[in-house]
Design a protein around this motif. Sequence first.
Motif, PDB file in Angstrom:
ATOM      1  N   ALA A  75       0.841  -1.199   0.000  1.00  0.00           N
ATOM      2  CA  ALA A  75       0.000   0.000   0.000  1.00  0.00           C
ATOM      3  C   ALA A  75       0.878   1.251   0.000  1.00  0.00           C
ATOM      4  N   PRO A  76       0.511   2.274  -0.774  1.00  0.00           N
ATOM      5  CA  PRO A  76       1.273   3.525  -0.794  1.00  0.00           C
ATOM      6  C   PRO A  76       0.938   4.375   0.437  1.00  0.00           C
ATOM      7  N   VAL A  77       1.426   3.946   1.581  1.00  0.00           N
ATOM      8  CA  VAL A  77       0.999   4.523   2.860  1.00  0.00           C
ATOM      9  C   VAL A  77       1.355   5.998   2.993  1.00  0.00           C
ATOM     10  N   GLY A  78       2.476   6.410   2.415  1.00  0.00           N
ATOM     11  CA  GLY A  78       2.831   7.823   2.478  1.00  0.00           C
ATOM     12  C   GLY A  78       1.807   8.692   1.787  1.00  0.00           C
ATOM     13  N   GLN A  79       1.391   8.271   0.607  1.00  0.00           N
ATOM     14  CA  GLN A  79       0.388   9.023  -0.146  1.00  0.00           C
ATOM     15  C   GLN A  79      -0.976   8.961   0.545  1.00  0.00           C
ATOM     16  N   ILE A  80      -1.374   7.760   0.991  1.00  0.00           N
ATOM     17  CA  ILE A  80      -2.691   7.606   1.625  1.00  0.00           C
ATOM     18  C   ILE A  80      -2.821   8.519   2.833  1.00  0.00           C
ATOM     19  N   PHE A  81      -1.894   8.387   3.772  1.00  0.00           N
ATOM     20  CA  PHE A  81      -2.014   9.143   5.014  1.00  0.00           C
ATOM     21  C   PHE A  81      -1.626  10.606   4.839  1.00  0.00           C
ATOM     22  N   GLY A  82      -0.739  10.882   3.875  1.00  0.00           N
ATOM     23  CA  GLY A  82      -0.404  12.272   3.598  1.00  0.00           C
ATOM     24  C   GLY A  82      -1.593  13.041   3.044  1.00  0.00           C
ATOM     25  N   ASP A  83      -2.336  12.431   2.131  1.00  0.00           N
ATOM     26  CA  ASP A  83      -3.524  13.078   1.581  1.00  0.00           C
ATOM     27  C   ASP A  83      -4.564  13.330   2.667  1.00  0.00           C
ATOM     28  N   ILE A  84      -4.753  12.348   3.538  1.00  0.00           N
ATOM     29  CA  ILE A  84      -5.732  12.507   4.619  1.00  0.00           C
ATOM     30  C   ILE A  84      -5.275  13.585   5.596  1.00  0.00           C
ATOM     31  N   ALA A  85      -3.972  13.622   5.905  1.00  0.00           N
ATOM     32  CA  ALA A  85      -3.445  14.624   6.835  1.00  0.00           C
ATOM     33  C   ALA A  85      -3.690  16.041   6.329  1.00  0.00           C
ATOM     34  N   GLN A  86      -3.626  16.234   5.032  1.00  0.00           N
ATOM     35  CA  GLN A  86      -3.837  17.560   4.461  1.00  0.00           C
ATOM     36  C   GLN A  86      -5.293  17.999   4.545  1.00  0.00           C
ATOM     37  N   GLN A  87      -6.217  17.046   4.672  1.00  0.00           N
ATOM     38  CA  GLN A  87      -7.640  17.369   4.661  1.00  0.00           C
ATOM     39  C   GLN A  87      -8.248  17.515   6.059  1.00  0.00           C
ATOM     40  N   MET A  88      -7.507  17.132   7.090  1.00  0.00           N
ATOM     41  CA  MET A  88      -8.100  17.034   8.422  1.00  0.00           C
ATOM     42  C   MET A  88      -8.488  18.399   9.003  1.00  0.00           C
ATOM     43  N   LYS A  89      -9.665  18.425   9.598  1.00  0.00           N
ATOM     44  CA  LYS A  89     -10.108  19.558  10.402  1.00  0.00           C
ATOM     45  C   LYS A  89     -10.362  19.037  11.808  1.00  0.00           C
ATOM     46  N   ILE A  90      -9.819  19.708  12.786  1.00  0.00           N
ATOM     47  CA  ILE A  90      -9.856  19.200  14.154  1.00  0.00           C
ATOM     48  C   ILE A  90     -10.842  20.007  14.991  1.00  0.00           C
ATOM     49  N   PRO A  91     -11.877  19.361  15.558  1.00  0.00           N
ATOM     50  CA  PRO A  91     -12.831  20.083  16.398  1.00  0.00           C
ATOM     51  C   PRO A  91     -12.205  20.445  17.739  1.00  0.00           C
ATOM     52  N   PRO A  92     -12.883  21.292  18.526  1.00  0.00           N
ATOM     53  CA  PRO A  92     -12.339  21.665  19.838  1.00  0.00           C
ATOM     54  C   PRO A  92     -12.103  20.440  20.720  1.00  0.00           C
ATOM     55  N   ILE A  93     -11.036  20.499  21.509  1.00  0.00           N
ATOM     56  CA  ILE A  93     -10.696  19.434  22.448  1.00  0.00           C
ATOM     57  C   ILE A  93     -10.662  20.030  23.848  1.00  0.00           C
ATOM     58  N   GLY A  94     -11.281  19.336  24.814  1.00  0.00           N
ATOM     59  CA  GLY A  94     -11.394  19.870  26.164  1.00  0.00           C
ATOM     60  C   GLY A  94     -10.729  19.008  27.219  1.00  0.00           C
ATOM     61  N   LEU A  95     -11.016  19.341  28.473  1.00  0.00           N
ATOM     62  CA  LEU A  95     -10.342  18.709  29.608  1.00  0.00           C
ATOM     63  C   LEU A  95     -10.757  17.265  29.831  1.00  0.00           C
ATOM     64  N   TYR A  96     -11.999  16.921  29.469  1.00  0.00           N
ATOM     65  CA  TYR A  96     -12.554  15.641  29.883  1.00  0.00           C
ATOM     66  C   TYR A  96     -12.817  14.695  28.717  1.00  0.00           C
ATOM     67  N   ASP A  97     -12.202  14.949  27.572  1.00  0.00           N
ATOM     68  CA  ASP A  97     -12.519  14.158  26.382  1.00  0.00           C
ATOM     69  C   ASP A  97     -12.296  12.662  26.588  1.00  0.00           C
ATOM     70  N   THR A  98     -11.214  12.309  27.241  1.00  0.00           N
ATOM     71  CA  THR A  98     -10.908  10.889  27.439  1.00  0.00           C
ATOM     72  C   THR A  98     -11.984  10.213  28.279  1.00  0.00           C
ATOM     73  N   GLN A  99     -12.378  10.869  29.372  1.00  0.00           N
ATOM     74  CA  GLN A  99     -13.398  10.280  30.245  1.00  0.00           C
ATOM     75  C   GLN A  99     -14.766  10.232  29.564  1.00  0.00           C
ATOM     76  N   ILE A 100     -15.082  11.270  28.788  1.00  0.00           N
ATOM     77  CA  ILE A 100     -16.358  11.294  28.077  1.00  0.00           C
ATOM     78  C   ILE A 100     -16.406  10.178  27.042  1.00  0.00           C
ATOM     79  N   GLN A 101     -15.334  10.035  26.310  1.00  0.00           N
ATOM     80  CA  GLN A 101     -15.282   8.971  25.310  1.00  0.00           C
ATOM     81  C   GLN A 101     -15.441   7.601  25.948  1.00  0.00           C
ATOM     82  N   GLN A 102     -14.790   7.400  27.078  1.00  0.00           N
ATOM     83  CA  GLN A 102     -14.888   6.106  27.750  1.00  0.00           C
ATOM     84  C   GLN A 102     -16.318   5.817  28.184  1.00  0.00           C
ATOM     85  N   ALA A 103     -17.014   6.836  28.703  1.00  0.00           N
ATOM     86  CA  ALA A 103     -18.399   6.639  29.138  1.00  0.00           C
ATOM     87  C   ALA A 103     -19.286   6.232  27.955  1.00  0.00           C
ATOM     88  N   LEU A 104     -19.098   6.876  26.820  1.00  0.00           N
ATOM     89  CA  LEU A 104     -19.928   6.586  25.655  1.00  0.00           C
ATOM     90  C   LEU A 104     -19.598   5.228  25.039  1.00  0.00           C
TER      91      LEU A 104
END
Length: 449
Positions: free
Chosen positions: A390-419
């Motif tokens: 697999a052309p992993v450099g191209q695959i993940f490089g293309d995805i990295a260029q497109q990423m938009k990151i939503p806000p991250i807060g203090l309790y994300d890990t605990q919230i994710q675990q609960a869900l």
Amino acid sequence: MSRSSTRRKGAALLAVSALAAFVLAGCGGSGSSGSAGDQAAAGPCGTTADTTVTVGLFGTFGFKEAGLWDAYHKLCPNITVKEDDVEQSADYWTRLKTRLASGSGLDDVQGIEIGFVADVVQNHASQFVNWNTVPNATADKAEFFPWKWQLASTSDGQTTVGLGTDIGPEAICYRQDLLKQAGLPSDPATLAQKWKTWDDFIAFGKQYEASTSKPSGSHFVDSAASIFSTAVYQGTEAYDNADGQPDVANSDGVKNAWTYASQAAQDGITAGLQQFTPEWNKAFSSGAFATLACPTWMMGYIQGQAGDSYAGKWDIAPVLPGGATNWGGSWLGVPDKAAHKDAAIALVEWLSAKAQQVTMWKQGGHFPSNSDAAADPGVAKATSAYFSNAPVGQIFGDIAQQMKIPPIGLYDTQIQQALTTQLTNVETKGTSPDDAFNDALDAIKQVTG
């Protein structure tokens, strides 16, 4: 979004050239290295004295395994690097907070994981070196993906607590042999078209489950939690609003991710396995599931669990249903009370520079947070023999260029675990999605107040 320490463990994956030549001219990145007087006084490695720099980490970051500590000692013979490693990231974070509170026992360099970077920024920024004000800094903000720099910075942008190590752009890793056995398409280009949305992905999964030729006991995807933990970050908001405050009930990311994940569970396309457990680990080779959401560092994890005999059976589809997003990644910070602060700053700048991040990709599949490194041919043109070339450099490089990151807060890990805990109940106990979601909200209130 937090990643446990075990997720870091992997091996060299990429069919690229051997260890890149290290930058021997200095300890920093591509920026200015300071005046001749500064260099004469402190040396290019932060100090001319014999010094042991301690680096506090969790799990296996891969620096030692990639040969970077030995390379740095050759560059700076007076510097010895000593890792102070804690296996589990949660235990590491508890210890770090205790030491920050007391102001003692801190390592010269401290790893900062994405699951607790918001806490460091909001509550401990004054206790770390501000990379915006380091004299004669060689680290250049422009070298990094903007969102990576921003997550480690205060809201006014004046203070930045760490320099980025890796990021985790995601695609879909899959067992192409299992899809073939089920009589379904298995080539990456076709799957990229068939898996554009989560609805598409789930519909394909139902075809897999209905196949009479797939292995007995095999399911399409590892868990509902896998879908949820990926899709939740494709919203405008995930667990927090624009102010960084928990707001699960009104989050578009949570609403959509819960819908997709609970649908997958009720449609019976998930194996119901809890990620990073012994049972899940065994399933990489047993065939208990055919697909999973796959950030770059997961490649090493898969190879470590499945073993060499499964090389060529795994592949990577150049797509993430629902759109590009990130899972994981860390920073390196220098406590203001570090015993060897100047030497620590020089080491972190060197580790975050292009050449070293390219080496980390080649040796362990750690995708660079340094965008200059991500564009380097040693990253961008990389392939993986284990994952069917697999052309992993191209695959993940293309995805990295497109990423938009939503806000991250203090309790994300605990919230994710609960869900995700409640999603497991939907999968394994037949709990209704509505009841499970309400139970998750109750658990979240206990954490966030």
